[in-house]
Design an enzyme around this catalytic site. Structure first.
Site, PDB file in Angstrom:
ATOM      1  N   GLY A  88       0.837  -1.199   0.000  1.00 38.17           N
ATOM      2  CA  GLY A  88       0.000   0.000   0.000  1.00 38.17           C
ATOM      3  C   GLY A  88       0.867   1.244   0.000  1.00 38.17           C
ATOM      4  O   GLY A  88       2.034   1.206   0.421  1.00 38.17           O
ATOM      5  N   GLN A 134       2.956   9.914   1.112  1.00 34.37           N
ATOM      6  CA  GLN A 134       4.260   9.252   1.172  1.00 34.37           C
ATOM      7  C   GLN A 134       5.162   9.619  -0.004  1.00 34.37           C
ATOM      8  O   GLN A 134       6.366   9.397   0.050  1.00 34.37           O
ATOM      9  CB  GLN A 134       4.092   7.730   1.231  1.00 34.37           C
ATOM     10  CG  GLN A 134       3.503   7.251   2.551  1.00 34.37           C
ATOM     11  CD  GLN A 134       3.377   5.752   2.568  1.00 34.37           C
ATOM     12  OE1 GLN A 134       2.387   5.212   2.089  1.00 34.37           O
ATOM     13  NE2 GLN A 134       4.388   5.060   3.074  1.00 34.37           N
ATOM     14  N   CYS A 194       5.857  -0.308   7.033  1.00 35.31           N
ATOM     15  CA  CYS A 194       5.493   0.845   6.215  1.00 35.31           C
ATOM     16  C   CYS A 194       6.695   1.236   5.364  1.00 35.31           C
ATOM     17  O   CYS A 194       7.826   1.260   5.868  1.00 35.31           O
ATOM     18  CB  CYS A 194       5.098   2.001   7.132  1.00 35.31           C
ATOM     19  SG  CYS A 194       4.705   3.525   6.269  1.00 35.31           S
ATOM     20  N   LEU A 195       6.457   1.557   4.109  1.00 30.70           N
ATOM     21  CA  LEU A 195       7.557   1.953   3.222  1.00 30.70           C
ATOM     22  C   LEU A 195       8.233   3.239   3.703  1.00 30.70           C
ATOM     23  O   LEU A 195       9.376   3.497   3.326  1.00 30.70           O
ATOM     24  CB  LEU A 195       7.044   2.125   1.784  1.00 30.70           C
ATOM     25  CG  LEU A 195       6.550   0.839   1.112  1.00 30.70           C
ATOM     26  CD1 LEU A 195       5.952   1.166  -0.252  1.00 30.70           C
ATOM     27  CD2 LEU A 195       7.666  -0.184   0.987  1.00 30.70           C
ATOM     28  N   HIS A 250      -4.309   1.198   7.701  1.00 34.22           N
ATOM     29  CA  HIS A 250      -2.969   1.796   7.711  1.00 34.22           C
ATOM     30  C   HIS A 250      -2.894   2.967   6.718  1.00 34.22           C
ATOM     31  O   HIS A 250      -2.414   4.051   7.061  1.00 34.22           O
ATOM     32  CB  HIS A 250      -1.958   0.693   7.361  1.00 34.22           C
ATOM     33  CG  HIS A 250      -0.540   1.140   7.226  1.00 34.22           C
ATOM     34  ND1 HIS A 250       0.471   0.654   8.040  1.00 34.22           N
ATOM     35  CD2 HIS A 250       0.071   1.994   6.374  1.00 34.22           C
ATOM     36  CE1 HIS A 250       1.623   1.223   7.701  1.00 34.22           C
ATOM     37  NE2 HIS A 250       1.413   2.030   6.680  1.00 34.22           N
ATOM     38  N   GLU A 251      -3.394   2.741   5.514  1.00 39.75           N
ATOM     39  CA  GLU A 251      -3.284   3.789   4.483  1.00 39.75           C
ATOM     40  C   GLU A 251      -4.197   4.978   4.776  1.00 39.75           C
ATOM     41  O   GLU A 251      -3.808   6.128   4.554  1.00 39.75           O
ATOM     42  CB  GLU A 251      -3.587   3.212   3.095  1.00 39.75           C
ATOM     43  CG  GLU A 251      -2.647   2.113   2.628  1.00 39.75           C
ATOM     44  CD  GLU A 251      -1.168   2.446   2.760  1.00 39.75           C
ATOM     45  OE1 GLU A 251      -0.800   3.633   2.617  1.00 39.75           O
ATOM     46  OE2 GLU A 251      -0.383   1.528   3.040  1.00 39.75           O
ATOM     47  N   HIS A 285      -2.564   7.286   7.096  1.00 35.69           N
ATOM     48  CA  HIS A 285      -1.558   8.162   6.471  1.00 35.69           C
ATOM     49  C   HIS A 285      -2.192   9.481   6.021  1.00 35.69           C
ATOM     50  O   HIS A 285      -1.577  10.539   6.122  1.00 35.69           O
ATOM     51  CB  HIS A 285      -0.971   7.497   5.221  1.00 35.69           C
ATOM     52  CG  HIS A 285       0.232   6.645   5.468  1.00 35.69           C
ATOM     53  ND1 HIS A 285       1.408   7.143   5.970  1.00 35.69           N
ATOM     54  CD2 HIS A 285       0.446   5.328   5.250  1.00 35.69           C
ATOM     55  CE1 HIS A 285       2.302   6.160   6.058  1.00 35.69           C
ATOM     56  NE2 HIS A 285       1.742   5.047   5.632  1.00 35.69           N
TER      57      HIS A 285
HETATM   58 NI    NI Z   1       2.616   3.191   5.492  1.00 31.99          NI
END
Ligand code: NI
Length: 158
Positions: free
Chosen positions: A46, A51, A89-90, A131-132, A135
């Site tokens: 995701g 991000q 998470c990236l 999670h997304e 963000h």
């Molecule tokens: Ni993330």
């Protein structure tokens, strides 16, 4: 199509609240394509627009590797149940931590044609959606981690 630079924890953009998308434009089409490329290139499941430095309420999610969801202005309508497990998470490279999430979510969003849709999800997809969406409100999973944030390689050895 292009790979965009993923912002990492400590970058102020990740803490900002993203704005709703009101119309599809060629720039946003390009952003979505780039977000998908960037997510796949990083082996993520995701990615939120913040991000990659864009404060718009857009997320892309693909927990299976062949079924990408594009969600614009996503909103959780219902949640239920509970799942506890490792999350990553990236924007927090090399780290992982245990987070408890709903095991079921119902989300409403717009697709890339700005058509509304609803999706029910469980398990990993439900976790990824939560999670997304967080963000987009400037939150990272590390705020929710139970116990310590760990190095991915330490957890893989467990
Ligand atoms: Ni993330």
């Amino acid at each position: 199509m292009a790979i965009r630079k993923i912002r990492e924890i400590g970058d102020g953009t990740l803490a900002k609240v993203c704005k709703e998308v009101t119309e599809m434009t060629p720039r946003i089409e390009q952003l979505i394509d780039d977000m998908l490329d960037t997510m796949y290139e990083a082996n993520g499941v995701g990615l939120a627009a913040s991000q990659v430095g864009i404060l718009k309420r857009i997320v892309v999610i693909d927990t299976t590797g062949d079924e990408p969801y594009v969600m614009i202005n996503p909103r959780l309508l219902e949640t239920s149940g509970e799942q506890t497990g490792y999350e990553a998470c990236l924007s927090v490279p090399g780290k992982t931590g245990v987070v408890t999430r709903p095991n079921y979510v119902k989300v409403r969003a717009l697709d890339r044609d700005m058509k509304p849709f609803e999706l029910e999800a469980t398990e990993l997809l439900a976790r990824a959606i939560c999670h997304e969406v967080e963000h987009l409100d400037g939150h990272l999973y590390v705020e929710r981690v139970e116990g310590d944030l760990k190095n991915v390689e330490d957890v893989e050895e467990e």
